[in-house]
Design a protein around this motif. Sequence first.
Motif, mmCIF file in Angstrom:
data_model
loop_
_atom_site.group_PDB
_atom_site.id
_atom_site.type_symbol
_atom_site.label_atom_id
_atom_site.label_comp_id
_atom_site.label_asym_id
_atom_site.label_seq_id
_atom_site.Cartn_x
_atom_site.Cartn_y
_atom_site.Cartn_z
ATOM 1 N N THR A 64 37.601 -70.133 42.191
ATOM 2 C CA THR A 64 37.944 -68.898 42.886
ATOM 3 C C THR A 64 37.956 -67.737 41.905
ATOM 4 O O THR A 64 38.249 -67.907 40.719
ATOM 5 N N ILE A 65 37.637 -66.573 42.441
ATOM 6 C CA ILE A 65 37.718 -65.329 41.672
ATOM 7 C C ILE A 65 38.574 -64.389 42.496
ATOM 8 O O ILE A 65 38.181 -63.975 43.595
ATOM 9 N N GLU A 66 39.775 -64.101 41.997
ATOM 10 C CA GLU A 66 40.743 -63.322 42.765
ATOM 11 C C GLU A 66 41.176 -62.077 41.996
ATOM 12 O O GLU A 66 41.050 -62.014 40.766
ATOM 13 N N ALA A 119 40.529 -62.664 38.097
ATOM 14 C CA ALA A 119 40.937 -63.877 37.379
ATOM 15 C C ALA A 119 40.286 -65.082 38.049
ATOM 16 O O ALA A 119 40.035 -65.075 39.256
ATOM 17 N N THR A 120 40.026 -66.127 37.238
ATOM 18 C CA THR A 120 39.440 -67.349 37.781
ATOM 19 C C THR A 120 40.222 -68.579 37.317
ATOM 20 O O THR A 120 40.817 -68.581 36.237
ATOM 21 N N ASN A 121 40.175 -69.610 38.154
ATOM 22 C CA ASN A 121 40.867 -70.873 37.858
ATOM 23 C C ASN A 121 39.902 -71.953 37.392
ATOM 24 O O ASN A 121 40.236 -73.134 37.400
ATOM 25 N N VAL A 122 38.703 -71.572 36.990
ATOM 26 C CA VAL A 122 37.653 -72.551 36.712
ATOM 27 C C VAL A 122 38.076 -73.567 35.646
ATOM 28 O O VAL A 122 37.734 -74.757 35.740
ATOM 29 N N PHE A 160 44.228 -69.725 33.030
ATOM 30 C CA PHE A 160 43.520 -68.712 33.805
ATOM 31 C C PHE A 160 42.685 -67.847 32.866
ATOM 32 O O PHE A 160 43.109 -67.517 31.755
ATOM 33 N N VAL A 161 41.506 -67.450 33.335
ATOM 34 C CA VAL A 161 40.651 -66.531 32.583
ATOM 35 C C VAL A 161 40.704 -65.192 33.294
ATOM 36 O O VAL A 161 40.300 -65.080 34.464
ATOM 37 N N ASN A 162 41.212 -64.166 32.605
ATOM 38 C CA ASN A 162 41.383 -62.842 33.183
ATOM 39 C C ASN A 162 40.302 -61.897 32.664
ATOM 40 O O ASN A 162 40.090 -61.806 31.444
ATOM 41 N N PHE A 163 39.656 -61.209 33.579
ATOM 42 C CA PHE A 163 38.556 -60.305 33.235
ATOM 43 C C PHE A 163 39.013 -58.853 33.382
ATOM 44 O O PHE A 163 39.530 -58.457 34.433
#
Length: 554
Positions: free
Chosen positions: A32-34, A45-48, A88-91
């Motif tokens: 997901t990208i939320e 942010a993504t949960n990949v 989490f990866v935050n962009f």
Amino acid sequence: MKERIRNLIHAGLRRCFDSGSLVSGQIPEQLTIEVPANPEHGDFATNVAMLMARAEKKAPRQIAEILVGELGDGEGFLERVEIAGPGFVNFFLSRRCWYRVLDEIHRQGSTYGRSGIGGGERVQVEFVSANPTGPLHIGHGRGAVVGDAVASVLEATGHRVEREYYINDAGNQVTLLGRSILCRAKELSGLQVDFPEDGYRGEYIRDVARALLAERQDVVELADDEAVEVCSRFGVRFLLDRIRDDLAEFGIRFDTWYSESSLYERNLVQTELAKLTEKGLTFERDGALWLRTTDHGDDKDRVLIRSDGSPTYFASDVAYHMEKFDRGFQRVIDVWGADHHGYVPRMKAMLAGLGRDPEALQILMIQMVNLLRGGEPVAMGKRSGQFVTLREVVDEVGRDACRFFFLTRRPDSQLDFDLELAKQQSNDNPVYYVQYAHARVCSVNRNAAEAGIALPTAGEVDFDRLEQEDELALAKLLQQYPEVLVAAARHLEPHRVIYYLQDLAAQFHSYYNRSRILVDDIATSRARLYLVNAVRIVLANALHLMGVSAPERM
């Protein structure tokens, strides 16, 4: 933006697989990208990393660190990428990246926000479908706007949509209409009559009777059965013409007006019910024909043909909906009043029995409208004797306010419609507030033209001049519009577009009240003019999609 981030993640993971730093070779489909609730956690942010932990046999934070090392800056797209919490990866996107949406909006103009995600799916939206036994009331009006707006958002997202009105011109209610008209015609001719106890008593019946007598004075002299038939046919035609006029005035159009009586004229009821019998879905009991809806979740079986051989309303509804799919629609959406809630499981049970996906039929339930004037309930309509007509409301507050107000809440929740509020020219009136934002930008454009400042085109703007945080916030909100349309279409919730319009107008008014658009520095003026005209384009696109005008002056 989400799609671009998704592509960056996919490309980064493929590089990880190629280098051997990650070994599963599988990109999770569920990633997901939320948008984080806290802006400090980035733009997206993504949960990949969490999803890949089991396959990679690594801690999520370790996977996230490996992935971030392969992302780079996305050719200027990313300002930075951070790892938070368990992985989490935050962009964080660059300001210049956000402002690119302004170029997209100006290039695409009236098509900005539209997409092809529907893939050309054939969808029928059937709505209003009020019995032609009286004028449209405000409840019909709400269903009309919801159905029309649903059809519009589906069209805007790549679906092939047909709008249909089902005319209930067969059955007992039409005969009763004829009897009611005949009684009024006799009264107008000076004859004494006993009006049917359950007849239609609105003043509009006298209007129909007067029009009928002007065309056929002899109707009161005909034998009763013949007179009732003449009155029924005339009444349906007369009232349906009024319904058509009211809907046209309200900005509602239909591709097809489908007559219930045509089902019987073409023998489609018998033909379609025979298909059910062939599949073993019907049975006889007490001389009646029943449909086995309990086999597919209904609380009881339903009668199709009564013991006297007459079809039930359910029989024609079943045949009508079977024939919809025979016409090649892949999905059928019905907009019904909340009082028809009990029909939903039996209609879906019928489809399930035929081997069709019950979810191919989607029902939107429309709750009632509470009409207020200055917070107080409105009395009965002036002419109907029983309800406030749609025409009365549109004549008083206008099409725009009426349509906008009907969409300000979910259709399955009750709606308070205050006539006085709908007429106010103030920020308390939501439609005025949104339209005024559009008109304000048009006023800025006129001032710019007088000052000799031309609206720049894509590629001519120095985005570094847009330094304020509320300017960036506007760009971010403008970027969301295509996603709002997708969500509105996916969930059949056009009120999402109205909510978005209110948010965009509020953000714009706040910016406008704090900052001058046209300033001494020409480059800054041009950049701000470019920004607010992107707002204007999106406001107009969304308003027009909802059937509401975008005025240039107010």
